[in-house]
Design an enzyme around this catalytic site. Sequence first.
Site, PDB file in Angstrom:
ATOM      1  N   GLY A  69      61.416  52.066 -59.596  1.00 14.19           N
ATOM      2  CA  GLY A  69      62.867  52.025 -59.771  1.00 14.19           C
ATOM      3  C   GLY A  69      63.317  53.351 -60.353  1.00 14.19           C
ATOM      4  N   GLU A  93      72.101  53.408 -59.204  1.00 15.36           N
ATOM      5  CA  GLU A  93      72.132  54.852 -58.957  1.00 15.36           C
ATOM      6  C   GLU A  93      71.723  55.649 -60.202  1.00 15.36           C
ATOM      7  OE1 GLU A  93      74.907  56.477 -56.225  1.00 15.36           O
ATOM      8  OE2 GLU A  93      75.207  54.554 -55.229  1.00 15.36           O
ATOM      9  N   ILE A 139      91.219  41.410 -76.003  1.00 12.26           N
ATOM     10  CA  ILE A 139      92.687  41.357 -76.018  1.00 12.26           C
ATOM     11  C   ILE A 139      93.167  40.024 -75.425  1.00 12.26           C
ATOM     12  CG2 ILE A 139      94.777  42.377 -74.988  1.00 12.26           C
ATOM     13  CD1 ILE A 139      93.286  45.139 -75.268  1.00 12.26           C
ATOM     14  N   ARG A 147     101.977  38.041 -73.827  1.00 15.03           N
ATOM     15  CA  ARG A 147     101.445  37.020 -74.729  1.00 15.03           C
ATOM     16  C   ARG A 147     102.062  37.154 -76.128  1.00 15.03           C
ATOM     17  NH1 ARG A 147      98.744  32.214 -75.697  1.00 15.03           N
ATOM     18  NH2 ARG A 147      97.275  32.446 -77.430  1.00 15.03           N
TER      19      ARG A 147
HETATM   20  N1  COS Z   1      68.498  68.114 -56.186  1.00 17.68           N
HETATM   21  C1  COS Z   1      67.556  68.737 -55.444  1.00 17.68           C
HETATM   22  N2  COS Z   1      66.242  68.679 -55.721  1.00 17.68           N
HETATM   23  C2  COS Z   1      65.861  67.959 -56.789  1.00 17.68           C
HETATM   24  C3  COS Z   1      66.787  67.294 -57.618  1.00 17.68           C
HETATM   25  C4  COS Z   1      68.147  67.401 -57.284  1.00 17.68           C
HETATM   26  N3  COS Z   1      69.094  66.782 -58.016  1.00 17.68           N
HETATM   27  N4  COS Z   1      66.136  66.669 -58.603  1.00 17.68           N
HETATM   28  C5  COS Z   1      64.823  66.943 -58.415  1.00 17.68           C
HETATM   29  N5  COS Z   1      64.670  67.713 -57.323  1.00 17.68           N
HETATM   30  C6  COS Z   1      63.414  68.270 -56.798  1.00 17.68           C
HETATM   31  C7  COS Z   1      62.745  69.089 -57.872  1.00 17.68           C
HETATM   32  O1  COS Z   1      63.223  70.414 -57.860  1.00 17.68           O
HETATM   33  C8  COS Z   1      61.297  69.003 -57.479  1.00 17.68           C
HETATM   34  O2  COS Z   1      61.031  69.922 -56.449  1.00 17.68           O
HETATM   35  P1  COS Z   1      59.750  70.935 -56.555  1.00 17.68           P
HETATM   36  O3  COS Z   1      58.560  70.029 -56.592  1.00 17.68           O
HETATM   37  O4  COS Z   1      59.858  71.734 -55.308  1.00 17.68           O
HETATM   38  O5  COS Z   1      59.936  71.690 -57.805  1.00 17.68           O
HETATM   39  C9  COS Z   1      61.171  67.613 -56.884  1.00 17.68           C
HETATM   40  O6  COS Z   1      62.494  67.232 -56.496  1.00 17.68           O
HETATM   41  C10 COS Z   1      60.647  66.613 -57.876  1.00 17.68           C
HETATM   42  O7  COS Z   1      61.512  66.629 -58.987  1.00 17.68           O
HETATM   43  P2  COS Z   1      61.081  66.126 -60.419  1.00 17.68           P
HETATM   44  O8  COS Z   1      59.751  66.689 -60.781  1.00 17.68           O
HETATM   45  O9  COS Z   1      62.233  66.354 -61.319  1.00 17.68           O
HETATM   46  O10 COS Z   1      60.874  64.560 -60.141  1.00 17.68           O
HETATM   47  P3  COS Z   1      60.718  63.403 -61.168  1.00 17.68           P
HETATM   48  O11 COS Z   1      59.803  62.392 -60.610  1.00 17.68           O
HETATM   49  O12 COS Z   1      60.378  63.921 -62.532  1.00 17.68           O
HETATM   50  O13 COS Z   1      62.232  62.809 -61.201  1.00 17.68           O
HETATM   51  C11 COS Z   1      64.018  61.511 -62.064  1.00 17.68           C
HETATM   52  C12 COS Z   1      62.618  62.062 -62.247  1.00 17.68           C
HETATM   53  C13 COS Z   1      64.280  60.647 -63.258  1.00 17.68           C
HETATM   54  C14 COS Z   1      65.032  62.647 -62.017  1.00 17.68           C
HETATM   55  C15 COS Z   1      64.158  60.717 -60.729  1.00 17.68           C
HETATM   56  O14 COS Z   1      63.043  59.885 -60.532  1.00 17.68           O
HETATM   57  C16 COS Z   1      65.396  59.847 -60.679  1.00 17.68           C
HETATM   58  O15 COS Z   1      66.520  60.331 -60.455  1.00 17.68           O
HETATM   59  N6  COS Z   1      65.220  58.531 -60.911  1.00 17.68           N
HETATM   60  C17 COS Z   1      66.299  57.580 -60.783  1.00 17.68           C
HETATM   61  C18 COS Z   1      66.349  57.081 -59.392  1.00 17.68           C
HETATM   62  C19 COS Z   1      67.590  56.300 -59.168  1.00 17.68           C
HETATM   63  O16 COS Z   1      68.705  56.732 -59.440  1.00 17.68           O
HETATM   64  N7  COS Z   1      67.421  55.114 -58.650  1.00 17.68           N
HETATM   65  C20 COS Z   1      68.536  54.275 -58.408  1.00 17.68           C
HETATM   66  C21 COS Z   1      68.346  53.518 -57.164  1.00 17.68           C
HETATM   67  S1  COS Z   1      68.834  54.348 -55.770  1.00 17.68           S
HETATM   68  S2  COS Z   1      70.567  53.530 -55.471  1.00 17.68           S
END
Ligand code: COS
Length: 384
Positions: free
Chosen positions: A130, A364, A338, A269
Site C-alpha cells: 500500500g 492517494e 455546530i 437554529r
Molecule cells: N516523480 C518522478 N519520479 C519519482 C517520483 C516522482 N514524484 N518519486 C520517486 N520517483 C523515482 C525516484 O527518482 C527513483 O528513481 P531512481 O531509482 O531513478 O532514482 C524511483 O522513482 C524510486 O523512488 P524512491 O526510491 O523514492 O521510492 P520509494 O520506494 O522510497 O518511494 C514513497 C516511497 C513513499 C514515495 C512511495 O512508495 C509512495 O508514494 N507511496 C504511496 C503510494 C500511494 O500513494 N498509494 C496510494 C494508492 S494509489 S491511489
Amino acid sequence: MIRDPETLNALLDSVSRFVRERLVPAEQEVSETDEIPPKIVEEMRQLGLFGLTIPEEFGGLGLTMEEEVRVLFELCKTSPAFRSIIGTTVGIGSQGILMDGTPEQKAEYLPRLATGELMASFALTEPDAGSDAASLRTTAIRDGDYYIVNGTKRYITNAPHAGIFTLMARTNPADKGAGGVSSFIVDAKSPGITLGKNDKKMGQQGAHTCDVIFENCRVPAANLIGHKEGQGFKTAMKVLDKGRIHIAAVCVGVAQRILDDALRYAVERKQFGKPIGEFQLIQAMLADSKTELYAAQCMVIDAARRRDDGENVSTEASCCKLFASEMCGRVADRAVQILGGAGYLADYGIERFYRDVRLFRLYEGTTQIQQIIIGRNMLRAARA
Ligand code: COS
C-alpha cells in the site's frame, strides 16, 4: 494558468448549476442505494466531465491544472462519490497514458476515455503493498508478444466500471524495488481477470472499489506504457503528484459545501432566544473553518499554477494533499459540533459528509506518506 477566462467561467457556471440542480437533490438516494443513477452518469458524459484533462486533440477539454482545480472546487460541493465516478478517468487512470504512453497508445485510448465511453482505473495497491508501493508483487512476465500477469490488486476505485486498468506490475522479479516495475494498459475484459465483491465502506456510497485478480492474464506487449520496462513506478509517482493536487482540490470543494451547510444552520437554529451563530463560540468554529479552507484553496491554486509553469511540484502536491485533507476532516468535525444532535443524524447530511471525508486522509497517499515525501524532498534539496 487560465487560457480563456470567458470559456472557463461558462464551464464553471454549468458545473455549478449541474451540482445544484442534479447532484445535490440526488445525494440521499445515492447514499441509500450505493448507486449513482445511470442518467446522471450520462449527463456527466454530456457535460464533458470525463474528458476534463484529456487534450483537445483527443476530444477532451484539455484543462490546465489551474482550470481543473477550479472545476473541482465547484463539482465537489456535493457528495464526493459523484467526483469519484469521473475521478479515475480524468486522473490517475488516464494520466499515465498521457504522460508516458506512445503516440499509438494515446490515439487508441484517450479519445474513448475523453467521452466517458471507456472508464479507466489505476491498479497499484495490493494486499501487501500500500504505502510501500514499490514492494508490489503482481508479476508481468514476457512471453513472446505478450506479458502474463498474475497477482491481486486491492481497493481499486471504479474497478467494477472500468474498461481499462492502468496496471503496475513487476516485469523483473529479480529487482524487488521500484526499478523492476512496469506499467500497462490492460483491457478489463481480458480473460484471466476477475473482480472481487464490492467493498463495504465507511462512506462515499455510490463510489465503488473492489479487488482485481489477475490469473495468467495475457496482456499484449504493445500495451506496455511507453514500450519501456522498468519505468512503471516513476509513471505511478508522476501520476500521483498530479493526483494529489486533484484530491486537495476535491477536499476544498467538499469542505466549502460542509461549511456552507454549517453556516446556514447557525443562522437558522435558535437557542437562548437567538440564532446560535450569534454566539462567539460558534463563530470561532466557523472562523477557524473559513480560515483553514481559504489557506487550502490558496495552496491548491498556487501548486496548480506552478505545475502549469512546468515546475516539479512533488513537494507542493504533498503539502496540499496533507493540509487540505486534514483541513476537510476538521471542518467536517466542527460542522457536526455546530449542528449538535442534528449533526449526528442521517437526515441532515452532515453525518454522511463526516464519514465521506475520512477517506481523503488515506487514499492517494496517507497523511504520513505526504509527511515522508515532504521531509525527504527537503533534506534532498538541503544536501544538493
Ligand atoms: N516523480 C518522478 N519520479 C519519482 C517520483 C516522482 N514524484 N518519486 C520517486 N520517483 C523515482 C525516484 O527518482 C527513483 O528513481 P531512481 O531509482 O531513478 O532514482 C524511483 O522513482 C524510486 O523512488 P524512491 O526510491 O523514492 O521510492 P520509494 O520506494 O522510497 O518511494 C514513497 C516511497 C513513499 C514515495 C512511495 O512508495 C509512495 O508514494 N507511496 C504511496 C503510494 C500511494 O500513494 N498509494 C496510494 C494508492 S494509489 S491511489
